[in-house]
Motif scaffolding. Structure first.
Motif, PDB file in Angstrom:
ATOM      1  N   ASN A 238      28.535 -59.770 -36.402  1.00  0.00           N
ATOM      2  CA  ASN A 238      27.155 -59.747 -35.906  1.00  0.00           C
ATOM      3  C   ASN A 238      26.803 -58.384 -35.328  1.00  0.00           C
ATOM      4  O   ASN A 238      25.695 -57.874 -35.522  1.00  0.00           O
ATOM      5  CB  ASN A 238      26.958 -60.831 -34.851  1.00  0.00           C
ATOM      6  CG  ASN A 238      27.106 -62.230 -35.418  1.00  0.00           C
ATOM      7  OD1 ASN A 238      26.867 -62.458 -36.611  1.00  0.00           O
ATOM      8  ND2 ASN A 238      27.518 -63.178 -34.602  1.00  0.00           N
ATOM      9  N   PHE A 239      27.759 -57.797 -34.622  1.00  0.00           N
ATOM     10  CA  PHE A 239      27.567 -56.470 -34.034  1.00  0.00           C
ATOM     11  C   PHE A 239      27.311 -55.438 -35.129  1.00  0.00           C
ATOM     12  O   PHE A 239      26.426 -54.585 -35.010  1.00  0.00           O
ATOM     13  CB  PHE A 239      28.827 -56.112 -33.242  1.00  0.00           C
ATOM     14  CG  PHE A 239      28.683 -54.903 -32.366  1.00  0.00           C
ATOM     15  CD1 PHE A 239      27.975 -54.961 -31.177  1.00  0.00           C
ATOM     16  CD2 PHE A 239      29.267 -53.699 -32.728  1.00  0.00           C
ATOM     17  CE1 PHE A 239      27.847 -53.843 -30.368  1.00  0.00           C
ATOM     18  CE2 PHE A 239      29.150 -52.572 -31.927  1.00  0.00           C
ATOM     19  CZ  PHE A 239      28.441 -52.654 -30.738  1.00  0.00           C
ATOM     20  N   LYS A 240      28.055 -55.547 -36.217  1.00  0.00           N
ATOM     21  CA  LYS A 240      27.912 -54.628 -37.345  1.00  0.00           C
ATOM     22  C   LYS A 240      26.522 -54.737 -37.963  1.00  0.00           C
ATOM     23  O   LYS A 240      25.891 -53.731 -38.295  1.00  0.00           O
ATOM     24  CB  LYS A 240      28.985 -54.935 -38.394  1.00  0.00           C
ATOM     25  CG  LYS A 240      28.959 -54.039 -39.611  1.00  0.00           C
ATOM     26  CD  LYS A 240      30.071 -54.409 -40.577  1.00  0.00           C
ATOM     27  CE  LYS A 240      30.054 -53.523 -41.818  1.00  0.00           C
ATOM     28  NZ  LYS A 240      31.144 -53.893 -42.761  1.00  0.00           N
ATOM     29  N   LYS A 241      26.028 -55.961 -38.129  1.00  0.00           N
ATOM     30  CA  LYS A 241      24.695 -56.158 -38.703  1.00  0.00           C
ATOM     31  C   LYS A 241      23.615 -55.553 -37.818  1.00  0.00           C
ATOM     32  O   LYS A 241      22.659 -54.927 -38.303  1.00  0.00           O
ATOM     33  CB  LYS A 241      24.438 -57.655 -38.904  1.00  0.00           C
ATOM     34  CG  LYS A 241      25.321 -58.300 -39.971  1.00  0.00           C
ATOM     35  CD  LYS A 241      25.056 -59.790 -40.051  1.00  0.00           C
ATOM     36  CE  LYS A 241      25.979 -60.463 -41.074  1.00  0.00           C
ATOM     37  NZ  LYS A 241      25.779 -61.925 -41.123  1.00  0.00           N
ATOM     38  N   GLU A 242      23.750 -55.734 -36.496  1.00  0.00           N
ATOM     39  CA  GLU A 242      22.765 -55.191 -35.570  1.00  0.00           C
ATOM     40  C   GLU A 242      22.745 -53.662 -35.636  1.00  0.00           C
ATOM     41  O   GLU A 242      21.677 -53.049 -35.688  1.00  0.00           O
ATOM     42  CB  GLU A 242      23.089 -55.645 -34.145  1.00  0.00           C
ATOM     43  CG  GLU A 242      22.879 -57.126 -33.892  1.00  0.00           C
ATOM     44  CD  GLU A 242      21.418 -57.509 -33.903  1.00  0.00           C
ATOM     45  OE1 GLU A 242      20.586 -56.693 -33.473  1.00  0.00           O
ATOM     46  OE2 GLU A 242      21.091 -58.629 -34.340  1.00  0.00           O
ATOM     47  N   LEU A 243      23.914 -53.050 -35.634  1.00  0.00           N
ATOM     48  CA  LEU A 243      23.984 -51.590 -35.693  1.00  0.00           C
ATOM     49  C   LEU A 243      23.364 -51.054 -36.979  1.00  0.00           C
ATOM     50  O   LEU A 243      22.646 -50.054 -36.971  1.00  0.00           O
ATOM     51  CB  LEU A 243      25.439 -51.131 -35.590  1.00  0.00           C
ATOM     52  CG  LEU A 243      26.137 -51.337 -34.244  1.00  0.00           C
ATOM     53  CD1 LEU A 243      27.536 -50.764 -34.290  1.00  0.00           C
ATOM     54  CD2 LEU A 243      25.350 -50.695 -33.110  1.00  0.00           C
ATOM     55  N   LYS A 244      23.643 -51.711 -38.078  1.00  0.00           N
ATOM     56  CA  LYS A 244      23.103 -51.283 -39.364  1.00  0.00           C
ATOM     57  C   LYS A 244      21.581 -51.366 -39.361  1.00  0.00           C
ATOM     58  O   LYS A 244      20.895 -50.465 -39.853  1.00  0.00           O
ATOM     59  CB  LYS A 244      23.686 -52.149 -40.480  1.00  0.00           C
ATOM     60  CG  LYS A 244      23.348 -51.668 -41.877  1.00  0.00           C
ATOM     61  CD  LYS A 244      24.068 -52.498 -42.935  1.00  0.00           C
ATOM     62  CE  LYS A 244      23.776 -51.987 -44.338  1.00  0.00           C
ATOM     63  NZ  LYS A 244      24.482 -52.803 -45.367  1.00  0.00           N
ATOM     64  N   LYS A 245      21.059 -52.432 -38.782  1.00  0.00           N
ATOM     65  CA  LYS A 245      19.605 -52.602 -38.723  1.00  0.00           C
ATOM     66  C   LYS A 245      18.965 -51.492 -37.894  1.00  0.00           C
ATOM     67  O   LYS A 245      17.986 -50.863 -38.316  1.00  0.00           O
ATOM     68  CB  LYS A 245      19.274 -53.970 -38.117  1.00  0.00           C
ATOM     69  CG  LYS A 245      17.779 -54.225 -37.954  1.00  0.00           C
ATOM     70  CD  LYS A 245      17.527 -55.567 -37.294  1.00  0.00           C
ATOM     71  CE  LYS A 245      17.947 -55.548 -35.836  1.00  0.00           C
ATOM     72  NZ  LYS A 245      17.601 -56.801 -35.125  1.00  0.00           N
TER      73      LYS A 245
END
Length: 404
Positions: A238-245
């Motif tokens: 989830n952290f990875k998705k947020e950073l990418k966004k």
């Protein structure tokens, strides 16, 4: 700036230096070191220090110039600039006290006590939204990495650390699984199975404790997987998705800002060209062809004004893009703070759960060996001998001497 072109400089000790500026007026210095004053309400500027007695200075004129450099330090030179651009004031005046770094506009350091300094958005908090606006420089002093990229790299490093923590826990789980299997296998070993008496009971209990300990470590392994490793990996995804966004969003806004900045530079060059053309036509004015030249001058003046309007429009678009980027930078920086706090807090809770499970495992392991300790304390070789003799004795009569 007065019509006479004379710049007023109060003598040392003049009262005007200690008298506050009227409301709405700010004092600045040109790159050449000359003081001038800007009315933030009317957008008027003057070389003369305004006073409360007359309010707005007379004959104020905009400092707008077609070139990227500041106007001459001589007020008389400034008064010769084309007056068709007086209406374009505040946005362009601000350019002389700002610097562009990678298409972002920053204020120059304060040049007078009257110019207020920027305040931190979140004082005393060392917030990300206050300290990462400019680019990070390499050892040679060249901007190399954007401020947001520095923030993002820190978060990506945190994500990688979280992945490595999960891998560490996974290795511990493997060790626990293997240890559990080996203990279970050892508990079924026939070694010393024929030991008898109280010592044999203690030995049998020790082998059973190995089986029980194997079950404890198997449960510990399962709990590590469910309560520590899995939450680490889930949060990391989830952290990875947020950073990418956030990364893509800020990159898009920065590209838009760069595009708007290119538009401003193009419009600025066009305005300079139009004004240069106007000056050339004005200098070529010929009395014999006055009507024709006047028409050319009017046409050139219209084009110059249109170029000024176009520049104003592009500056407005640029400022809007920069405002949007600024707002999103603040919001995103605060979101990164929130995510970082959540990540650290989540890992802290997971590691506390790890230590709790480890303590529980130690307690359970202790409980498996307690019966062994009790039986070992009860081991009595004399009693064992008695019981064994009673069960296996072959006779109590002892041999005697033979008679003749």
């Amino acid at each position: 700036m007065s019509k006479t072109g004379k710049q007023s400089h109060p003598a040392p000790g003049d009262e005007s230096k200690s008298v506050p500026l009227p409301q709405g007026w700010r004092c600045y210095k040109s790159p050449e070191g000359c003081r001038y004053y800007v009315n933030t309400g009317s957008k008027e500027t003057t070389w003369e220090r305004p006073s409360a007695t007359y309010g707005t200075p007379l004959n104020a004129i905009s400092l707008l110039s077609s070139s990227s450099s500041f106007p001459s330090s001589s007020p008389s030179d400034v008064s010769q600039k084309p007056l068709s651009l007086v209406s374009h004031s505040l946005e362009f005046v601000s350019l002389y006290f700002c610097i562009q770094i990678n298409c972002v506009t920053f204020p120059l350091p304060s040049v007078t006590p009257d110019q207020p300094e920027q305040q931190l958005l979140k004082p005393n908090e060392w917030s990300y939204c206050d300290y990462f606006w400019t680019d990070k420089k390499d050892p040679q002093g060249t901007p190399s990495v954007g401020g947001f990229e520095v923030l993002l790299q820190k978060q990506l490093k945190g994500k990688q650390m979280q992945k490595e923590m999960a891998e560490f826990v996974r290795e511990r789980i493997k060790i626990e699984d293997e240890y559990s299997k080996n203990l279970s296998k050892l508990s079924q070993s026939p070694l010393a199975a024929q030991e008898e008496g109280t010592l044999g009971e203690a030995w049998a209990q020790l082998k059973r404790s190995c089986h029980d300990e194997a079950e404890v470590h198997l449960k510990f392994s399962n709990k590590l997987q469910c309560e520590v490793e899995k939450p680490l990996l889930t949060f990391r995804d989830n952290f990875k998705k947020e950073l990418k966004k956030y990364d893509h969003h800020i990159i898009d806004l920065r590209k838009q800002l760069a595009s708007r900045y290119a538009g401003v530079e193009k419009a600025r060059k066009a305005l300079a060209d139009r004004q240069k053309d106007l000056e050339v036509k004005t200098q070529q004015l010929d009395i014999k062809h006055m009507n024709k030249h006047e028409e050319d001058i009017k046409k050139a003046r219209r084009k110059s004004t249109q170029a000024g309007d176009e520049l104003m429009h592009n500056v407005d678009l640029y400022n809007r893009a920069q405002s949007k980027w600024f707002e999103e930078m603040v919001t995103t920086s605060l979101e990164l703070e929130r995510l970082e706090v959540e990540r650290v807090e989540m890992i802290r809770q997971d590691l506390r759960q790890y230590t709790t499970l480890r303590h529980e495992t130690d307690m359970f392991n202790q409980s498996t060996v307690e019966p062994v300790d009790q039986l070992l304390q009860s081991v009595d070789p004399a009693k064992d001998r008695e019981l064994w003799v009673q069960e296996h004795k072959t006779g109590e009569l002892r041999p005697v001497d033979m008679d003749i």
